[in-house]
Scaffold this motif. Structure first.
Motif, PDB file in Angstrom:
ATOM      1  N   ILE A 245      36.382  60.498  38.617  1.00  0.00           N
ATOM      2  CA  ILE A 245      37.607  59.946  39.205  1.00  0.00           C
ATOM      3  C   ILE A 245      38.171  60.949  40.205  1.00  0.00           C
ATOM      4  O   ILE A 245      38.372  62.125  39.876  1.00  0.00           O
ATOM      5  N   SER A 246      38.411  60.499  41.415  1.00  0.00           N
ATOM      6  CA  SER A 246      38.963  61.368  42.452  1.00  0.00           C
ATOM      7  C   SER A 246      40.350  61.861  42.058  1.00  0.00           C
ATOM      8  O   SER A 246      41.015  61.293  41.178  1.00  0.00           O
ATOM      9  N   GLY A 247      40.801  62.912  42.728  1.00  0.00           N
ATOM     10  CA  GLY A 247      42.122  63.467  42.447  1.00  0.00           C
ATOM     11  C   GLY A 247      43.225  62.468  42.723  1.00  0.00           C
ATOM     12  O   GLY A 247      43.183  61.738  43.718  1.00  0.00           O
ATOM     13  N   LEU A 248      44.198  62.416  41.826  1.00  0.00           N
ATOM     14  CA  LEU A 248      45.332  61.494  41.915  1.00  0.00           C
ATOM     15  C   LEU A 248      44.859  60.066  42.195  1.00  0.00           C
ATOM     16  O   LEU A 248      45.311  59.383  43.111  1.00  0.00           O
ATOM     17  N   ASP A 249      43.907  59.637  41.368  1.00  0.00           N
ATOM     18  CA  ASP A 249      43.332  58.302  41.536  1.00  0.00           C
ATOM     19  C   ASP A 249      43.189  57.634  40.168  1.00  0.00           C
ATOM     20  O   ASP A 249      43.490  58.249  39.133  1.00  0.00           O
ATOM     21  N   PHE A 250      42.691  56.419  40.147  1.00  0.00           N
ATOM     22  CA  PHE A 250      42.624  55.658  38.908  1.00  0.00           C
ATOM     23  C   PHE A 250      41.501  54.636  38.983  1.00  0.00           C
ATOM     24  O   PHE A 250      40.983  54.309  40.062  1.00  0.00           O
TER      25      PHE A 250
ATOM     26  N   ASN B 171      43.795  59.764  36.704  1.00  0.00           N
ATOM     27  CA  ASN B 171      43.625  61.210  36.900  1.00  0.00           C
ATOM     28  C   ASN B 171      44.883  61.766  37.560  1.00  0.00           C
ATOM     29  O   ASN B 171      45.143  61.522  38.739  1.00  0.00           O
ATOM     30  N   PHE B 172      45.677  62.533  36.797  1.00  0.00           N
ATOM     31  CA  PHE B 172      46.898  63.120  37.325  1.00  0.00           C
ATOM     32  C   PHE B 172      46.653  64.469  37.999  1.00  0.00           C
ATOM     33  O   PHE B 172      47.590  65.088  38.499  1.00  0.00           O
ATOM     34  N   SER B 173      45.417  64.915  38.027  1.00  0.00           N
ATOM     35  CA  SER B 173      45.064  66.156  38.702  1.00  0.00           C
ATOM     36  C   SER B 173      44.797  65.876  40.184  1.00  0.00           C
ATOM     37  O   SER B 173      44.373  64.785  40.559  1.00  0.00           O
ATOM     38  N   GLY B 174      45.012  66.891  41.008  1.00  0.00           N
ATOM     39  CA  GLY B 174      44.690  66.762  42.430  1.00  0.00           C
ATOM     40  C   GLY B 174      43.212  66.900  42.706  1.00  0.00           C
ATOM     41  O   GLY B 174      42.767  66.702  43.846  1.00  0.00           O
ATOM     42  N   ASP B 175      42.423  67.240  41.691  1.00  0.00           N
ATOM     43  CA  ASP B 175      40.982  67.449  41.859  1.00  0.00           C
ATOM     44  C   ASP B 175      40.186  66.325  41.213  1.00  0.00           C
ATOM     45  O   ASP B 175      40.656  65.652  40.293  1.00  0.00           O
ATOM     46  N   LYS B 176      38.966  66.150  41.695  1.00  0.00           N
ATOM     47  CA  LYS B 176      38.072  65.177  41.077  1.00  0.00           C
ATOM     48  C   LYS B 176      37.760  65.628  39.659  1.00  0.00           C
ATOM     49  O   LYS B 176      37.549  66.817  39.391  1.00  0.00           O
ATOM     50  N   GLU B 177      37.757  64.701  38.745  1.00  0.00           N
ATOM     51  CA  GLU B 177      37.522  65.019  37.340  1.00  0.00           C
ATOM     52  C   GLU B 177      36.404  64.146  36.777  1.00  0.00           C
ATOM     53  O   GLU B 177      36.227  62.993  37.185  1.00  0.00           O
ATOM     54  N   ASP B 178      35.664  64.717  35.827  1.00  0.00           N
ATOM     55  CA  ASP B 178      34.633  63.967  35.101  1.00  0.00           C
ATOM     56  C   ASP B 178      35.129  63.719  33.684  1.00  0.00           C
ATOM     57  O   ASP B 178      35.774  64.576  33.077  1.00  0.00           O
ATOM     58  N   ILE B 179      34.798  62.562  33.164  1.00  0.00           N
ATOM     59  CA  ILE B 179      35.176  62.253  31.794  1.00  0.00           C
ATOM     60  C   ILE B 179      34.102  61.404  31.145  1.00  0.00           C
ATOM     61  O   ILE B 179      33.514  60.524  31.780  1.00  0.00           O
ATOM     62  N   ASP B 180      33.830  61.711  29.891  1.00  0.00           N
ATOM     63  CA  ASP B 180      32.903  60.886  29.111  1.00  0.00           C
ATOM     64  C   ASP B 180      33.707  59.888  28.287  1.00  0.00           C
ATOM     65  O   ASP B 180      34.600  60.275  27.527  1.00  0.00           O
ATOM     66  N   VAL B 181      33.371  58.620  28.453  1.00  0.00           N
ATOM     67  CA  VAL B 181      33.963  57.566  27.638  1.00  0.00           C
ATOM     68  C   VAL B 181      32.794  56.806  27.023  1.00  0.00           C
ATOM     69  O   VAL B 181      32.315  55.814  27.585  1.00  0.00           O
ATOM     70  N   PRO B 182      32.299  57.286  25.871  1.00  0.00           N
ATOM     71  CA  PRO B 182      31.089  56.689  25.280  1.00  0.00           C
ATOM     72  C   PRO B 182      31.172  55.177  25.100  1.00  0.00           C
ATOM     73  O   PRO B 182      30.167  54.476  25.223  1.00  0.00           O
TER      74      PRO B 182
ATOM     75  N   ASN C 179      41.033  62.257  24.639  1.00  0.00           N
ATOM     76  CA  ASN C 179      40.031  63.047  25.360  1.00  0.00           C
ATOM     77  C   ASN C 179      40.592  64.445  25.556  1.00  0.00           C
ATOM     78  O   ASN C 179      41.801  64.670  25.452  1.00  0.00           O
ATOM     79  N   ASN C 180      39.734  65.387  25.837  1.00  0.00           N
ATOM     80  CA  ASN C 180      40.139  66.791  25.896  1.00  0.00           C
ATOM     81  C   ASN C 180      40.646  67.236  27.260  1.00  0.00           C
ATOM     82  O   ASN C 180      41.041  68.386  27.426  1.00  0.00           O
ATOM     83  N   ASN C 181      40.599  66.351  28.238  1.00  0.00           N
ATOM     84  CA  ASN C 181      41.069  66.728  29.580  1.00  0.00           C
ATOM     85  C   ASN C 181      42.572  66.494  29.675  1.00  0.00           C
ATOM     86  O   ASN C 181      43.032  65.365  29.520  1.00  0.00           O
ATOM     87  N   PRO C 182      43.367  67.544  29.939  1.00  0.00           N
ATOM     88  CA  PRO C 182      44.833  67.399  29.954  1.00  0.00           C
ATOM     89  C   PRO C 182      45.350  66.545  31.105  1.00  0.00           C
ATOM     90  O   PRO C 182      46.526  66.167  31.120  1.00  0.00           O
ATOM     91  N   ASN C 183      44.476  66.249  32.077  1.00  0.00           N
ATOM     92  CA  ASN C 183      44.917  65.501  33.257  1.00  0.00           C
ATOM     93  C   ASN C 183      44.503  64.026  33.247  1.00  0.00           C
ATOM     94  O   ASN C 183      44.944  63.266  34.093  1.00  0.00           O
TER      95      ASN C 183
ATOM     96  N   GLY D  97      60.989  57.789  32.202  1.00  0.00           N
ATOM     97  CA  GLY D  97      60.883  59.231  32.421  1.00  0.00           C
ATOM     98  C   GLY D  97      59.454  59.724  32.341  1.00  0.00           C
ATOM     99  O   GLY D  97      59.028  60.574  33.123  1.00  0.00           O
ATOM    100  N   ALA D  98      58.693  59.171  31.390  1.00  0.00           N
ATOM    101  CA  ALA D  98      57.302  59.599  31.218  1.00  0.00           C
ATOM    102  C   ALA D  98      56.443  59.205  32.417  1.00  0.00           C
ATOM    103  O   ALA D  98      55.671  60.022  32.941  1.00  0.00           O
ATOM    104  N   PHE D  99      56.557  57.963  32.864  1.00  0.00           N
ATOM    105  CA  PHE D  99      55.760  57.505  33.999  1.00  0.00           C
ATOM    106  C   PHE D  99      56.049  58.334  35.253  1.00  0.00           C
ATOM    107  O   PHE D  99      55.149  58.655  36.024  1.00  0.00           O
ATOM    108  N   LEU D 100      57.325  58.666  35.470  1.00  0.00           N
ATOM    109  CA  LEU D 100      57.690  59.414  36.678  1.00  0.00           C
ATOM    110  C   LEU D 100      57.439  60.907  36.542  1.00  0.00           C
ATOM    111  O   LEU D 100      57.527  61.637  37.523  1.00  0.00           O
ATOM    112  N   SER D 101      57.099  61.348  35.343  1.00  0.00           N
ATOM    113  CA  SER D 101      56.747  62.767  35.170  1.00  0.00           C
ATOM    114  C   SER D 101      55.340  63.046  35.661  1.00  0.00           C
ATOM    115  O   SER D 101      54.969  64.197  35.894  1.00  0.00           O
ATOM    116  N   SER D 102      54.522  62.003  35.807  1.00  0.00           N
ATOM    117  CA  SER D 102      53.116  62.139  36.212  1.00  0.00           C
ATOM    118  C   SER D 102      52.387  63.110  35.291  1.00  0.00           C
ATOM    119  O   SER D 102      51.532  63.883  35.727  1.00  0.00           O
ATOM    120  N   ASP D 103      52.719  63.039  34.017  1.00  0.00           N
ATOM    121  CA  ASP D 103      52.158  63.958  33.027  1.00  0.00           C
ATOM    122  C   ASP D 103      51.544  63.154  31.890  1.00  0.00           C
ATOM    123  O   ASP D 103      52.240  62.377  31.217  1.00  0.00           O
TER     124      ASP D 103
END
Length: 513
Positions: free
Chosen positions: A502-507, A467-478, A445-449, A289-295
């Motif tokens: 990371i591009s939208g809906l990408d990994f 990245n579960f968002s449709g938009d490109k996202e930036d993330i810091d992973v020290p 991390n603080n990004n909900p997506n 259920g979690a994987f298919l929620s894309s959340d």
């Protein structure tokens, strides 16, 4: 002579130690669930068969699958086979026992294990045992659960809903009521009866002697009832019965796997784990259920909740969908990008993953409540006029193909297809031990997506960023900064100076090198 005796003792002892401490094969497996009727038809009668699976084994090995689960192969009055007529025969629509033996031989040649569905909770109401029991044959009189009066027995379905009398069915021959948790055509066996147990052990040994590598055990929650409501599922008697059954199976073949269907939350699923052995694997419905929620939050919660229970992480077998629920693609809104992310979640997860046939090419279905629509024939080619390569005859059930790309032929040729991604992910899982370990650390991390986790095994470390968002996202992973990394999808080597885009809906799947 003393030297030879010592050498013999040392050899036997070494073999014993290796058997005791050897890593179970299923921990390195990727399973593929097959509904035989819908996989591939070899003889043109419109029904998939065992010879059809033999002919497509190379497809499965090229995909990277090294274990298959066959849904019921026994004779049955139903198309699905979950109401068994004979536990030691093969459904003649699927072929002969010789065909099954050939399938085992050809699969094992390729390093592919084979497990079959065993339905222990109930039989068909047309099974000879039930017919004899309904006539009070002394041998079979107590093979099923009978009541003369049900005024005090209005239990209802174990999962709720319907009338409280639905599980008690009047039998005109015996003039009594029998218990059937699922429906009248599937009377529950009386597993308190020693004779029933002996029969179960007999046909279990029959299949193990044939060479099957284990069993997927259907609906095991409901084996032994103690009363209405909570007494109809997950009873202590049920769990004890399966602990003894596990011991019997291992006495016949120590390497046989038992996979339990316990369709509920992992709090209850964990009860089917014991260091003494109950189930070797149980399906992880929470993570499905979690994987298919894309959340992200649902996935993090599923992993953290799982850690609260006593069973190890690799006891819970992840999957996306199966024959009882809508196709994964439907649950993902027919969004191929989300299907790609779900595949990443599944194949980089802890535990032994299970794929449902056709999932790797993004099969969807007509959203009809009839379970047949969840089990439609697999499209192999682009040729609609020839039933997409499934059969030269008339398919047993209507085929549904959402678009011209949803077939094996098209996607094998396309390096960017969903099928190609599945093949790549399975290759990664098989070749990098961290993806087969119990170790998965969620990186906050603080990004909900953005979901980030680390997979480790010894000195091997890889990172998964989704990245579960449709938009490109930036993330810091020290932890990744200034490290030499390899992108396991593209095989390119990279160094991250600061932050990851990371591009939208990408990994990204990155291995430390």
């Amino acid at each position: 002579m003393k030297h030879n005796t010592f050498l013999w003792f040392f050899t036997v002892f070494s073999l014993f130690v290796s058997l005791i401490f050897a890593r179970p094969w299923w921990k390195d497996a990727v399973f593929y669930e097959i509904f035989v009727r819908s996989f591939y038809d070899s003889n043109g009668d419109g029904i998939g068969d065992l010879q059809g699976i033999i002919q497509k084994l190379d497809y499965l090995t090229n995909l990277g699958v090294n274990a298959i689960w066959l849904m019921p192969i026994h004779p049955s009055p139903s198309y699905h086979g979950y109401d068994v007529l004979d536990y030691t025969s093969v459904n003649p629509q699927y072929g002969t026992m010789e065909d099954f033996e050939k399938l085992l031989e050809e699969a094992h040649k390729r390093g592919v294990r084979v497990i079959i569905d065993l339905v222990l909770n109930h039989t068909s109401s047309s099974h000879p045992w039930f017919i004899k029991s309904s006539k009070k044959d002394p041998t079979y009189d107590e093979f099923y659960i009978w009541r003369k009066d049900i005024t005090e027995s209005g239990w209802g379905r174990p999962w709720g809903g319907g009338s409280k009398w639905d599980v008690w069915i009047r039998n005109s021959s015996r003039e009594e009521y029998y218990y059937a948790a699922f429906w009248s055509g599937m009377p529950d066996l009386n597993h308190r009866n020693q004779k029933v147990k002996e029969e179960v052990y007999k046909f279990t040994k029959f299949w193990l002697d044939k060479g099957v590598d284990g069993f997927r055990l259907d609906a095991i929650r409901y084996l032994i009832e103690t009363g209405p409501g909570k007494g109809q599922a997950d009873t202590e008697e049920t769990i004890s019965w399966f602990e003894e059954y596990n011991q019997f199976v291992k006495s016949v073949n120590p390497n046989a796997v038992l996979v339990g269907e316990v369709w509920t939350d992992n709090r209850t699923v964990s009860r089917y784990y014991s260091t003494n052995g109950i189930m070797d694997l149980c399906f992880d419905f929470d993570r499905s259920g979690a994987f298919l929620s894309s959340d992200k939050n649902n996935i993090v919660r599923a992993y953290l909740t799982q850690k609260r229970y006593t069973a190890p992480a690799d006891f819970y077998a992840p999957f996306l969908a199966n024959h009882d629920v809508f196709r994964a693609m439907n649950q993902l809104g027919n969004n191929e990008k989300l299907a790609r992310l779900a595949a990443v979640c599944l194949l980089t997860a802890t535990g032994t993953p299970f794929l449902y046939y056709g999932e790797e090419i993004g099969i969807s279905q007509i959203e009809n409540g009839d379970d047949k629509y969840k089990r439609t024939p697999l499209p192999w080619t682009t040729d609609k006029k020839r039933n997409y390569g499934f059969t030269t005859g008339r398919p047993w059930f209507q085929m549904y193909v959402a678009n011209k790309k949803v077939n094996v032929e098209s996607q094998i040729k396309d390096k960017n297809s969903l099928l190609s991604l599945y093949r790549k992910l399975i290759h990664i899982r098989k070749n990098f031990p961290e993806f087969r370990s119990e170790n998965l650390e969620i990186i906050p991390n603080n990004n909900p997506n953005l979901l980030v986790y680390k997979r480790t095994e010894g000195e091997n470390t890889s990172w998964v960023l989704i990245n579960f968002s449709g938009d490109k996202e930036d993330i810091d992973v020290p932890q990744l900064e200034n490290k030499q990394l390899q992108n396991l999808i593209t095989d390119r080597k990279i160094t991250i100076k600061k932050g990851v885009k990371i591009s939208g809906l990408d990994f990204l799947i990155l291995k430390e090198i």
